[in-house]
Design a protein around this motif. Structure first.
Motif, PDB file in Angstrom:
ATOM      1  N   VAL A 181      -0.740  -4.003  -5.736  1.00 45.56           N
ATOM      2  CA  VAL A 181      -0.489  -2.702  -5.209  1.00 45.56           C
ATOM      3  C   VAL A 181      -1.682  -1.882  -4.794  1.00 45.56           C
ATOM      4  N   HIS A 182      -1.522  -1.103  -3.985  1.00 45.63           N
ATOM      5  CA  HIS A 182      -2.555  -0.445  -3.533  1.00 45.63           C
ATOM      6  C   HIS A 182      -2.308   1.220  -3.270  1.00 45.63           C
ATOM      7  N   CYS A 183      -2.713   1.919  -4.433  1.00 41.23           N
ATOM      8  CA  CYS A 183      -1.978   3.315  -4.482  1.00 41.23           C
ATOM      9  C   CYS A 183      -3.069   4.388  -4.381  1.00 41.23           C
ATOM     10  N   HIS A 184      -2.618   5.366  -3.380  1.00 40.93           N
ATOM     11  CA  HIS A 184      -3.753   6.520  -3.242  1.00 40.93           C
ATOM     12  C   HIS A 184      -3.035   7.753  -3.924  1.00 40.93           C
ATOM     13  N   PRO A 227       1.001  -1.218  -0.061  1.00 42.84           N
ATOM     14  CA  PRO A 227       0.001   0.081   0.005  1.00 42.84           C
ATOM     15  C   PRO A 227       0.885   1.357  -0.090  1.00 42.84           C
ATOM     16  N   ASP A 228       0.549   2.124  -0.930  1.00 43.14           N
ATOM     17  CA  ASP A 228       1.207   3.501  -0.859  1.00 43.14           C
ATOM     18  C   ASP A 228      -0.049   4.456  -0.191  1.00 43.14           C
ATOM     19  N   THR A 229      -0.057   4.258   1.295  1.00 46.89           N
ATOM     20  CA  THR A 229      -1.113   4.676   2.040  1.00 46.89           C
ATOM     21  C   THR A 229      -1.302   6.103   1.773  1.00 46.89           C
ATOM     22  N   VAL A 230      -0.203   7.156   1.686  1.00 50.84           N
ATOM     23  CA  VAL A 230      -0.615   8.448   1.691  1.00 50.84           C
ATOM     24  C   VAL A 230      -0.057   8.965   0.215  1.00 50.84           C
ATOM     25  N   GLY A 231       0.056   8.110  -0.675  1.00 50.43           N
ATOM     26  CA  GLY A 231       0.391   8.563  -2.187  1.00 50.43           C
ATOM     27  C   GLY A 231       1.611   9.036  -2.213  1.00 50.43           C
ATOM     28  N   TYR A 232       2.596   8.640  -1.467  1.00 51.86           N
ATOM     29  CA  TYR A 232       3.773   9.440  -1.223  1.00 51.86           C
ATOM     30  C   TYR A 232       4.966   8.759  -2.286  1.00 51.86           C
ATOM     31  N   SER A 233       4.578   7.661  -2.767  1.00 50.69           N
ATOM     32  CA  SER A 233       5.460   7.057  -3.735  1.00 50.69           C
ATOM     33  C   SER A 233       5.817   7.808  -5.113  1.00 50.69           C
ATOM     34  N   ARG A 239      -9.302  11.148   1.430  1.00 46.85           N
ATOM     35  CA  ARG A 239      -8.463  12.405   1.084  1.00 46.85           C
ATOM     36  C   ARG A 239      -8.590  12.491  -0.392  1.00 46.85           C
ATOM     37  N   ALA A 240      -7.600  12.282  -1.337  1.00 41.38           N
ATOM     38  CA  ALA A 240      -7.621  12.614  -2.639  1.00 41.38           C
ATOM     39  C   ALA A 240      -7.988  11.157  -3.662  1.00 41.38           C
TER      40      ALA A 240
END
Length: 504
Positions: A191-194, A163-169, A225-226
């Protein structure tokens, strides 16, 4: 390569602020997702409430063809609740980044790892399929992330999720940690992307290109969030964009738009007009250069055919319009001006456009009728009767009588206000006749004072994806709204009638 689509609209999507779904709504959405062709549905988080538990039970009992998963923390009572809900597949998670461990969980890395292993082992001992997520993986120290995934794989996990939990990647880093995970686990990787930086779909694609076999997505990209990676964008990118290898999904792309509209209406979140694939403007054209190109060959300004996702191309006139696009729009209503008449019509359109005005289909036809000397536009629908009642302590109520092709139809309905009630009553009638729905409604004041004039702009759409816009100006908001809608309905029914004649 077939990419697995794990849809989390009912879990992560429901975490969107302002969204709360009843069990019946969740079941209806689950059915739509199953029809769309998703491989797995994350039905919810069974332990959080009785309603959530009931919803998941209803979905697991429905006999859908896709897999049904439920979210759990790495806690036995969560896993037991998932089993009580009838699930045989859990998605269990614990945070692994130092910021989460220190400030949220108050745990050491070793303690978090121990909890992860225990949850996987317990889930497997209960006969469950287990997918493990390292929450906030993209901000987890890389060697520790590899260790966690390696240990849960040894503990018996069936799948692991990044998980890219806070879309930081970034896409580059998502590819790197995906390769790490595939190598250390030898398991199917998700993959679990925000979308906090607008990179959710790009990061998901990067993970897939690096060896992930599954993406977690939501319809319309909804989520906290987004939002999350959008199912429609990801699946169509995999289907249509040029890659070194061919990617496939089980998504029935022609159902994407219908599903998007259903979810949008159910959760109460309007899709932004410029949203890729499913936004109102995604296949709309105004510029003369663009419309000329699209009319010559759609691929000039459209990367994919709108029909591929269950949509139709539509044209708009304005100050950027050209004669080819304008004449194509008029032809849809059976209007065929000469070259000189086309020039006159276009000049009038551009004058309005330069004044900052949006020109609706009905206004274009009115201009054309003036130039061609045809004063009366053909009207299929006539407003025969109309009344609304409202007051304190009573819900607004409307009565509408329409004459459609010589036959009278009556509709009555309630609404949150008199305008809403009137439009609901109209939709009751037109929904039975031609499946016409009001898509957009806009209200503006164009003069001040107690007798101010209002301007109402509406857009309606039929089941075939035809769109028509109309505008009306008047003193009374309700009456002006009804007139605008009736004008739009007339145009869309005329367009549909002409299309049917051409087919026959």
């Amino acid at each position: 390569m077939n990419v697995r689509i794990f849809d989390t609209t009912l879990r992560d999507g429901e975490q969107t602020i302002g969204v709360s779904l009843s069990p019946d709504q969740k079941l209806a959405i689950a059915k739509k997702l199953d029809e769309l062709g998703v491989d797995a549905i994350e039905a919810g988080f069974p332990v959080i409430s009785e309603g959530e538990l009931k919803a998941v039970k209803m979905i697991t009992s429905e006999g859908l063809s896709c897999e049904i998963a439920g979210l759990t923390r790495t806690i036995k009572k969560d896993i037991d609740a998932a089993i009580d809900a009838g699930l045989n597949y859990i998605h269990t998670f614990i945070a692994t980044s130092d910021i989460h461990l220190e400030h949220k969980l108050k745990m050491t890395r070793d303690q978090a790892l121990e909890k992860a292993i225990e949850a996987v082992e317990y889930g497997k001992s209960r006969g469950l399929q287990v997918e493990f997520s390292a929450e906030d993986a993209s901000r987890t120290e890389r060697e520790f992330l590899k260790k966690v995934f390696g240990e849960v794989a040894k503990a018996g996990a069936d799948r692991v999720n990044i998980p890219d939990t806070v879309g930081y990647s970034t896409p580059e880093y998502m590819a790197e940690i995906t390769r790490d995970t595939v190598e250390v686990t030898k398991l199917p990787v998700s993959v679990h992307c925000h979308n906090d930086f607008g990179l959710a779909v790009a990061n998901s694609l990067a993970g897939i290109h690096a060896g992930a076999s599954c993406a977690h997505v939501t319809i319309n990209g909804i989520g906290e969030r987004a939002g999350n990676a959008s199912l429609e964008e990801l699946s169509m990118a995999l289907k249509c964009l040029p890659y070194d290898q061919k990617y496939e999904t089980n998504i029935k792309s022609e159902l994407i738009y219908e599903t998007s509209r259903f979810i949008s209406k159910t959760v109460g979140i309007i899709v932004q007009p410029n949203k890729a694939i499913v936004g109102a403007n995604a296949f709309g054209h105004e510029s003369g250069i663009h419309t000329h190109g699209v009319l010559s060959n759609p691929l000039t300004y459209e990367p994919i055919s709108p029909e591929l996702v269950g949509r139709k191309r539509w044209l708009q006139v304005g100050k950027h319009a050209g004669v080819h696009g304008m004449n194509a729009m008029l032809a849809e209503y059976g209007v065929k001006p000469t070259d000189e008449q086309s020039k006159q019509i276009l000049e009038k359109v551009k004058v309005l456009g330069d004044q900052g005005k949006q020109i609706t289909d009905v206004e274009l036809l009115s201009i054309a009728s003036d130039v061609l000397g045809e004063k009366d536009l053909k009207r299929i629908v006539q407003l025969s009767g109309f009344s609304v009642s409202t007051g304190i302590g009573t819900m607004p109520y409307a009565f509408v009588k329409l004459n459609i092709d010589g036959q009278d139809h009556i509709g009555t309905d309630y609404g949150v206000g008199p305008v809403d009630a009137a439009l609901n009553a109209i939709q009751k009638i037109t929904g039975k006749i031609s499946e016409i729905r009001i898509k957009d409604y806009g209200l503006a004041s164009i003069s001040g004072g107690s007798s101010a004039l209002c301007e109402v702009t509406v857009k309606v759409e039929d089941a075939l994806g035809n769109k028509v816009s109309a505008k009306s100006v008047g003193e009374d908001i309700v009456t002006t709204s009804v007139k605008a809608v009736i004008d739009a309905i007339n145009r869309i029914m005329l367009k549909k009638m002409l299309q049917e004649k051409q087919v026959n």
